[in-house]
Motif scaffolding. Sequence first.
Motif, PDB file in Angstrom:
ATOM      1  N   GLY A 153       0.798  -1.223   0.000  1.00  0.00           N
ATOM      2  CA  GLY A 153       0.000   0.000   0.000  1.00  0.00           C
ATOM      3  C   GLY A 153       0.827   1.267   0.000  1.00  0.00           C
ATOM      4  O   GLY A 153       0.659   2.147  -0.850  1.00  0.00           O
ATOM      5  N   LEU A 154       1.768   1.385   0.932  1.00  0.00           N
ATOM      6  CA  LEU A 154       2.555   2.604   1.068  1.00  0.00           C
ATOM      7  C   LEU A 154       3.529   2.777  -0.085  1.00  0.00           C
ATOM      8  O   LEU A 154       3.585   3.842  -0.723  1.00  0.00           O
ATOM      9  CB  LEU A 154       3.310   2.584   2.399  1.00  0.00           C
ATOM     10  N   PHE A 155       4.303   1.739  -0.399  1.00  0.00           N
ATOM     11  CA  PHE A 155       5.346   1.907  -1.398  1.00  0.00           C
ATOM     12  C   PHE A 155       4.797   1.938  -2.819  1.00  0.00           C
ATOM     13  O   PHE A 155       5.412   2.541  -3.702  1.00  0.00           O
ATOM     14  CB  PHE A 155       6.419   0.827  -1.229  1.00  0.00           C
ATOM     15  N   MET A 156       3.645   1.328  -3.054  1.00  0.00           N
ATOM     16  CA  MET A 156       3.019   1.493  -4.361  1.00  0.00           C
ATOM     17  C   MET A 156       2.437   2.900  -4.510  1.00  0.00           C
ATOM     18  O   MET A 156       2.323   3.428  -5.617  1.00  0.00           O
ATOM     19  CB  MET A 156       1.949   0.423  -4.584  1.00  0.00           C
ATOM     20  N   MET A 157       2.066   3.521  -3.399  1.00  0.00           N
ATOM     21  CA  MET A 157       1.658   4.922  -3.457  1.00  0.00           C
ATOM     22  C   MET A 157       2.842   5.800  -3.861  1.00  0.00           C
ATOM     23  O   MET A 157       2.702   6.735  -4.668  1.00  0.00           O
ATOM     24  CB  MET A 157       1.112   5.373  -2.098  1.00  0.00           C
ATOM     25  N   ILE A 158       4.024   5.485  -3.318  1.00  0.00           N
ATOM     26  CA  ILE A 158       5.229   6.233  -3.709  1.00  0.00           C
ATOM     27  C   ILE A 158       5.516   6.016  -5.191  1.00  0.00           C
ATOM     28  O   ILE A 158       5.878   6.958  -5.919  1.00  0.00           O
ATOM     29  CB  ILE A 158       6.424   5.797  -2.845  1.00  0.00           C
ATOM     30  N   ALA A 159       5.344   4.776  -5.668  1.00  0.00           N
ATOM     31  CA  ALA A 159       5.538   4.496  -7.095  1.00  0.00           C
ATOM     32  C   ALA A 159       4.529   5.270  -7.938  1.00  0.00           C
ATOM     33  O   ALA A 159       4.854   5.735  -9.040  1.00  0.00           O
ATOM     34  CB  ALA A 159       5.412   2.997  -7.358  1.00  0.00           C
ATOM     35  N   THR A 160       3.320   5.413  -7.433  1.00  0.00           N
ATOM     36  CA  THR A 160       2.299   6.189  -8.140  1.00  0.00           C
ATOM     37  C   THR A 160       2.733   7.639  -8.289  1.00  0.00           C
ATOM     38  O   THR A 160       2.634   8.229  -9.378  1.00  0.00           O
ATOM     39  CB  THR A 160       0.965   6.128  -7.373  1.00  0.00           C
ATOM     40  N   ILE A 161       3.232   8.210  -7.208  1.00  0.00           N
ATOM     41  CA  ILE A 161       3.693   9.601  -7.245  1.00  0.00           C
ATOM     42  C   ILE A 161       4.877   9.737  -8.196  1.00  0.00           C
ATOM     43  O   ILE A 161       4.968  10.700  -8.964  1.00  0.00           O
ATOM     44  CB  ILE A 161       4.060  10.072  -5.829  1.00  0.00           C
ATOM     45  N   SER A 162       5.783   8.757  -8.168  1.00  0.00           N
ATOM     46  CA  SER A 162       6.939   8.788  -9.074  1.00  0.00           C
ATOM     47  C   SER A 162       6.496   8.733 -10.530  1.00  0.00           C
ATOM     48  O   SER A 162       7.049   9.431 -11.384  1.00  0.00           O
ATOM     49  CB  SER A 162       7.874   7.617  -8.766  1.00  0.00           C
ATOM     50  N   ALA A 163       5.499   7.894 -10.825  1.00  0.00           N
ATOM     51  CA  ALA A 163       5.001   7.806 -12.195  1.00  0.00           C
ATOM     52  C   ALA A 163       4.375   9.119 -12.640  1.00  0.00           C
ATOM     53  O   ALA A 163       4.546   9.552 -13.785  1.00  0.00           O
ATOM     54  CB  ALA A 163       3.989   6.664 -12.305  1.00  0.00           C
ATOM     55  N   LEU A 164       3.660   9.774 -11.757  1.00  0.00           N
ATOM     56  CA  LEU A 164       3.065  11.066 -12.098  1.00  0.00           C
ATOM     57  C   LEU A 164       4.142  12.110 -12.365  1.00  0.00           C
ATOM     58  O   LEU A 164       4.000  12.948 -13.262  1.00  0.00           O
ATOM     59  CB  LEU A 164       2.144  11.537 -10.969  1.00  0.00           C
ATOM     60  N   ARG A 165       5.229  12.044 -11.597  1.00  0.00           N
ATOM     61  CA  ARG A 165       6.301  13.033 -11.761  1.00  0.00           C
ATOM     62  C   ARG A 165       7.002  12.905 -13.116  1.00  0.00           C
ATOM     63  O   ARG A 165       7.498  13.900 -13.648  1.00  0.00           O
ATOM     64  CB  ARG A 165       7.324  12.903 -10.627  1.00  0.00           C
ATOM     65  N   VAL A 166       7.054  11.706 -13.661  1.00  0.00           N
ATOM     66  CA  VAL A 166       7.686  11.527 -14.974  1.00  0.00           C
ATOM     67  C   VAL A 166       6.654  11.542 -16.101  1.00  0.00           C
ATOM     68  O   VAL A 166       6.987  11.268 -17.253  1.00  0.00           O
ATOM     69  CB  VAL A 166       8.511  10.217 -15.023  1.00  0.00           C
ATOM     70  N   GLY A 167       5.406  11.853 -15.769  1.00  0.00           N
ATOM     71  CA  GLY A 167       4.376  11.979 -16.790  1.00  0.00           C
ATOM     72  C   GLY A 167       3.792  10.674 -17.284  1.00  0.00           C
ATOM     73  O   GLY A 167       3.160  10.645 -18.347  1.00  0.00           O
ATOM     74  N   ASP A 168       3.966   9.591 -16.536  1.00  0.00           N
ATOM     75  CA  ASP A 168       3.442   8.278 -16.943  1.00  0.00           C
ATOM     76  C   ASP A 168       2.111   8.054 -16.239  1.00  0.00           C
ATOM     77  O   ASP A 168       2.033   7.404 -15.198  1.00  0.00           O
ATOM     78  CB  ASP A 168       4.454   7.191 -16.578  1.00  0.00           C
ATOM     79  N   SER A 169       1.046   8.590 -16.820  1.00  0.00           N
ATOM     80  CA  SER A 169      -0.255   8.540 -16.162  1.00  0.00           C
ATOM     81  C   SER A 169      -0.849   7.133 -16.138  1.00  0.00           C
ATOM     82  O   SER A 169      -1.593   6.789 -15.211  1.00  0.00           O
ATOM     83  CB  SER A 169      -1.230   9.512 -16.839  1.00  0.00           C
ATOM     84  N   VAL A 170      -0.532   6.307 -17.139  1.00  0.00           N
ATOM     85  CA  VAL A 170      -1.059   4.942 -17.156  1.00  0.00           C
ATOM     86  C   VAL A 170      -0.484   4.129 -16.004  1.00  0.00           C
ATOM     87  O   VAL A 170      -1.217   3.474 -15.253  1.00  0.00           O
ATOM     88  CB  VAL A 170      -0.769   4.260 -18.511  1.00  0.00           C
ATOM     89  N   SER A 171       0.855   4.168 -15.848  1.00  0.00           N
ATOM     90  CA  SER A 171       1.470   3.460 -14.714  1.00  0.00           C
ATOM     91  C   SER A 171       0.965   4.016 -13.387  1.00  0.00           C
ATOM     92  O   SER A 171       0.744   3.261 -12.432  1.00  0.00           O
ATOM     93  CB  SER A 171       2.992   3.579 -14.788  1.00  0.00           C
ATOM     94  N   ALA A 172       0.774   5.328 -13.318  1.00  0.00           N
ATOM     95  CA  ALA A 172       0.273   5.935 -12.088  1.00  0.00           C
ATOM     96  C   ALA A 172      -1.113   5.406 -11.743  1.00  0.00           C
ATOM     97  O   ALA A 172      -1.410   5.107 -10.574  1.00  0.00           O
ATOM     98  CB  ALA A 172       0.243   7.458 -12.225  1.00  0.00           C
ATOM     99  N   ALA A 173      -1.971   5.262 -12.746  1.00  0.00           N
ATOM    100  CA  ALA A 173      -3.313   4.739 -12.500  1.00  0.00           C
ATOM    101  C   ALA A 173      -3.266   3.283 -12.043  1.00  0.00           C
ATOM    102  O   ALA A 173      -3.986   2.879 -11.117  1.00  0.00           O
ATOM    103  CB  ALA A 173      -4.165   4.867 -13.764  1.00  0.00           C
ATOM    104  N   ILE A 174      -2.394   2.480 -12.682  1.00  0.00           N
ATOM    105  CA  ILE A 174      -2.290   1.064 -12.311  1.00  0.00           C
ATOM    106  C   ILE A 174      -1.756   0.916 -10.901  1.00  0.00           C
ATOM    107  O   ILE A 174      -2.340   0.209 -10.067  1.00  0.00           O
ATOM    108  CB  ILE A 174      -1.395   0.316 -13.324  1.00  0.00           C
TER     109      ILE A 174
END
Length: 220
Positions: free
Chosen positions: A67-88
């Motif tokens: 839960g926590l570290f996938m949230m960090i991965a979500t934020i990282s994906a948003l920062r690099v503009g990868d909205s699909v990975s962020a949604a997943i």
Amino acid sequence: MSVESETAAATAAAPPAAAAPPPANPALLGLICFLPAGITLGLWFVGYLDTTALPGGMIPALTFSAGLFMMIATISALRVGDSVSAAIFGVFSAFWTSFGVLLMALNNGWIIDAGTGEALSTAQIGSIQSTYLLSFTLVFILLTLATLRLPLMFTVGFVLVDITFVLAYLGVTAGNAGLFPIAGITTFAFCAVFAYILFDAFGQTLGGRAMAMGNPLVRS
């Protein structure tokens, strides 16, 4: 000395600009932190982890590892503009975090019958669990259909997640405990698929060749 020669000399003397580092790949963090929670869930389904005697045994892996570290991965994906990975990663983070909270709430009696003020009955707990599973089952099916343009390996992983949730939902609503070991097998199967995708992500990040992922079912 002419202006052109001075400019050429200055350009020759200037050190070459450092190459920009490649963008971060949030899949490395998201997938590797997903796996402990997925394996724990599979062990629970097949009966290796006795949640009757150890009701909180799943919570650390679910809430904090995934839960926590996938949230960090979500934020990282948003920062690099990868909205699909962020949604997943975001929807999986939402599932693991909320599942951990639900387990804590049910195990510690945080949810009570608002009408009587007493502890929930077995039927009421089953209703909460079935509603929770149904909502995420529908969302994961939607995710699978929305990402059919991804390589086939991703679709296979998402379909196995869908099957796992359908089995868990039917097991809770129908009271059929025999479906849970099957859900455990499909859980281990989607963990294996996502581990394969993780190996590919690590390999490419470290300069290796891309592994076979299969053609997408839907092509642009």
